[in-house]
Design a protein around this motif. Structure first.
Motif, PDB file in Angstrom:
ATOM      1  N   LEU A   6      66.283  36.882   3.041  1.00 22.18           N
ATOM      2  CA  LEU A   6      67.511  37.262   2.342  1.00 22.18           C
ATOM      3  C   LEU A   6      68.238  38.390   3.071  1.00 22.18           C
ATOM      4  N   GLU A   7      67.484  39.325   3.646  1.00 22.05           N
ATOM      5  CA  GLU A   7      68.108  40.411   4.410  1.00 22.05           C
ATOM      6  C   GLU A   7      68.849  39.859   5.621  1.00 22.05           C
ATOM      7  N   VAL A   8      68.235  38.920   6.317  1.00 24.90           N
ATOM      8  CA  VAL A   8      68.877  38.313   7.485  1.00 24.90           C
ATOM      9  C   VAL A   8      70.097  37.515   7.040  1.00 24.90           C
ATOM     10  N   PHE A   9      69.949  36.750   5.965  1.00 21.27           N
ATOM     11  CA  PHE A   9      71.068  35.972   5.429  1.00 21.27           C
ATOM     12  C   PHE A   9      72.246  36.885   5.107  1.00 21.27           C
ATOM     13  N   ARG A  10      71.981  37.995   4.426  1.00 21.95           N
ATOM     14  CA  ARG A  10      73.052  38.918   4.051  1.00 21.95           C
ATOM     15  C   ARG A  10      73.726  39.502   5.295  1.00 21.95           C
ATOM     16  N   ALA A  11      72.935  39.857   6.298  1.00 23.32           N
ATOM     17  CA  ALA A  11      73.513  40.421   7.521  1.00 23.32           C
ATOM     18  C   ALA A  11      74.397  39.402   8.240  1.00 23.32           C
ATOM     19  N   VAL A  12      73.944  38.178   8.355  1.00 25.48           N
ATOM     20  CA  VAL A  12      74.748  37.147   9.028  1.00 25.48           C
ATOM     21  C   VAL A  12      76.022  36.891   8.234  1.00 25.48           C
ATOM     22  N   ALA A  13      75.906  36.862   6.903  1.00 24.17           N
ATOM     23  CA  ALA A  13      77.095  36.658   6.069  1.00 24.17           C
ATOM     24  C   ALA A  13      78.063  37.826   6.229  1.00 24.17           C
ATOM     25  N   ARG A  14      77.539  39.028   6.290  1.00 26.36           N
ATOM     26  CA  ARG A  14      78.380  40.226   6.416  1.00 26.36           C
ATOM     27  C   ARG A  14      79.147  40.235   7.738  1.00 26.36           C
ATOM     28  N   TYR A  15      78.459  39.897   8.828  1.00 23.66           N
ATOM     29  CA  TYR A  15      79.075  39.988  10.151  1.00 23.66           C
ATOM     30  C   TYR A  15      79.733  38.687  10.601  1.00 23.66           C
ATOM     31  N   GLY A  16      79.414  37.585   9.939  1.00 25.96           N
ATOM     32  CA  GLY A  16      79.989  36.304  10.345  1.00 25.96           C
ATOM     33  C   GLY A  16      79.519  35.851  11.709  1.00 25.96           C
ATOM     34  N   SER A  17      78.399  36.416  12.161  1.00 25.41           N
ATOM     35  CA  SER A  17      77.916  36.129  13.499  1.00 25.41           C
ATOM     36  C   SER A  17      76.405  36.331  13.554  1.00 25.41           C
ATOM     37  N   ILE A  18      75.706  35.349  14.081  1.00 23.89           N
ATOM     38  CA  ILE A  18      74.262  35.469  14.263  1.00 23.89           C
ATOM     39  C   ILE A  18      73.966  36.519  15.326  1.00 23.89           C
ATOM     40  N   THR A  19      74.757  36.540  16.378  1.00 25.44           N
ATOM     41  CA  THR A  19      74.544  37.501  17.466  1.00 25.44           C
ATOM     42  C   THR A  19      74.725  38.937  16.984  1.00 25.44           C
ATOM     43  N   THR A  20      75.798  39.195  16.247  1.00 26.14           N
ATOM     44  CA  THR A  20      76.053  40.555  15.754  1.00 26.14           C
ATOM     45  C   THR A  20      74.997  40.964  14.739  1.00 26.14           C
ATOM     46  N   ARG A  23      71.851  41.870  16.546  1.00 26.66           N
ATOM     47  CA  ARG A  23      71.976  43.187  17.170  1.00 26.66           C
ATOM     48  C   ARG A  23      71.797  44.287  16.117  1.00 26.66           C
ATOM     49  N   GLN A  24      72.432  44.147  14.959  1.00 29.36           N
ATOM     50  CA  GLN A  24      72.348  45.150  13.899  1.00 29.36           C
ATOM     51  C   GLN A  24      70.935  45.261  13.322  1.00 29.36           C
ATOM     52  N   LEU A  25      70.228  44.144  13.282  1.00 28.29           N
ATOM     53  CA  LEU A  25      68.869  44.121  12.725  1.00 28.29           C
ATOM     54  C   LEU A  25      67.796  44.415  13.767  1.00 28.29           C
ATOM     55  N   SER A  26      68.196  44.551  14.996  1.00 27.84           N
ATOM     56  CA  SER A  26      67.261  44.751  16.119  1.00 27.84           C
ATOM     57  C   SER A  26      66.320  43.554  16.278  1.00 27.84           C
ATOM     58  N   PHE A  27      66.883  42.364  16.125  1.00 29.93           N
ATOM     59  CA  PHE A  27      66.155  41.116  16.333  1.00 29.93           C
ATOM     60  C   PHE A  27      66.798  40.395  17.507  1.00 29.93           C
ATOM     61  N   THR A  28      66.119  39.371  17.995  1.00 29.17           N
ATOM     62  CA  THR A  28      66.748  38.505  18.980  1.00 29.17           C
ATOM     63  C   THR A  28      67.614  37.501  18.228  1.00 29.17           C
ATOM     64  N   GLN A  29      68.564  36.923  18.943  1.00 28.27           N
ATOM     65  CA  GLN A  29      69.422  35.925  18.332  1.00 28.27           C
ATOM     66  C   GLN A  29      68.589  34.731  17.864  1.00 28.27           C
ATOM     67  N   SER A  30      67.607  34.328  18.666  1.00 31.06           N
ATOM     68  CA  SER A  30      66.795  33.170  18.287  1.00 31.06           C
ATOM     69  C   SER A  30      65.944  33.472  17.052  1.00 31.06           C
ATOM     70  N   ALA A  31      65.489  34.722  16.890  1.00 29.96           N
ATOM     71  CA  ALA A  31      64.710  35.074  15.699  1.00 29.96           C
ATOM     72  C   ALA A  31      65.570  34.967  14.448  1.00 29.96           C
ATOM     73  N   VAL A  32      66.814  35.412  14.529  1.00 26.26           N
ATOM     74  CA  VAL A  32      67.720  35.308  13.384  1.00 26.26           C
ATOM     75  C   VAL A  32      68.013  33.843  13.088  1.00 26.26           C
ATOM     76  N   SER A  33      68.249  33.054  14.125  1.00 22.01           N
ATOM     77  CA  SER A  33      68.500  31.619  13.933  1.00 22.01           C
ATOM     78  C   SER A  33      67.317  30.940  13.257  1.00 22.01           C
ATOM     79  N   ARG A  34      66.099  31.288  13.695  1.00 22.51           N
ATOM     80  CA  ARG A  34      64.896  30.703  13.085  1.00 22.51           C
ATOM     81  C   ARG A  34      64.772  31.110  11.613  1.00 22.51           C
TER      82      ARG A  34
END
Length: 189
Positions: A6-20, A23-34
């Motif tokens: 849910l934290e990752v979901f909220r961050a992606v929704a907030r930024y409109g970008s998996i990459t951003t 970066r904000q969560l200190s994860f890799t893009q692929s980790a957020v995508s997974r």
């Protein structure tokens, strides 16, 4: 459901970008995508439409977002409240005392405590030693100043009894009630 999803979901929704978000969560893009893929698999619905430049919430994602924010905000508030209790930055202390102690001893002790821990709500109840001990055993008081050392009796798990050699008063309190380390008992002067 894992709140990290849910934290990752909220961050992606907030930024409109998996990459951003990554970066904000200190994860890799692929980790957020997974993690988004795991959330979508768990829900059985897509929560984002993938766009050439970023992502946009789907109808299901828009429905989920306020619930995810509410859950995460409540968890944050719960952690903050628990941290305040651990540090005596909040909570309550229910004190019981016999009449003479209420008149002479307890007000000074409570004033000192309140000065040191202003965010702890204090309450005071007056009673006889047997009544106060019963309140302690029932969990209706956190600490009691009693007029005599109680006879050996069954106490609730985690409770203790100490006697102040300087005042002759006894204080009973459940273990772990938040009395600060090194706290001294107050005694009449």
């Amino acid at each position: 459901m894992d709140t990290r999803l849910l934290e990752v979901f909220r961050a992606v929704a907030r930024y409109g970008s998996i990459t951003t978000a990554a970066r904000q969560l200190s994860f890799t893009q692929s980790a957020v995508s997974r993690q988004i893929a795991a959330l979508e698999a768990e829900l059985g619905a897509r929560v984002f439409d993938r766009l050439p430049r970023g992502v946009a919430l789907t109808e299901e994602g828009r429905a989920l977002l306020p619930h995810a924010e509410a859950v995460l905000d409540r968890l944050t508030a719960a952690r903050r409240d628990l941290d305040a209790l651990r540090g005596l930055g909040g909570g309550r202390l229910r004190v019981g005392a016999f009449p003479t102690a209420v008149a002479a001893l307890v007000p000074r002790a409570l004033a000192t405590f309140r000065e040191a821990y202003p965010d702890v709500a204090l309450s005071l109840v007056e009673g006889t030693t047997p009544v106060l001990l019963d309140r302690l055993a029932a969990g209706d008081a956190d600490v009691a100043v009693v007029s005599f050392s109680p006879p050996a009796r069954s106490t609730r798990p985690g409770s203790s009894c100490t006697t102040s050699s300087t005042s002759g008063y006894s204080s009973r309190s459940p273990a772990g009630t938040g009395w600060p380390a090194g706290a001294r008992s107050a005694s009449p002067t």
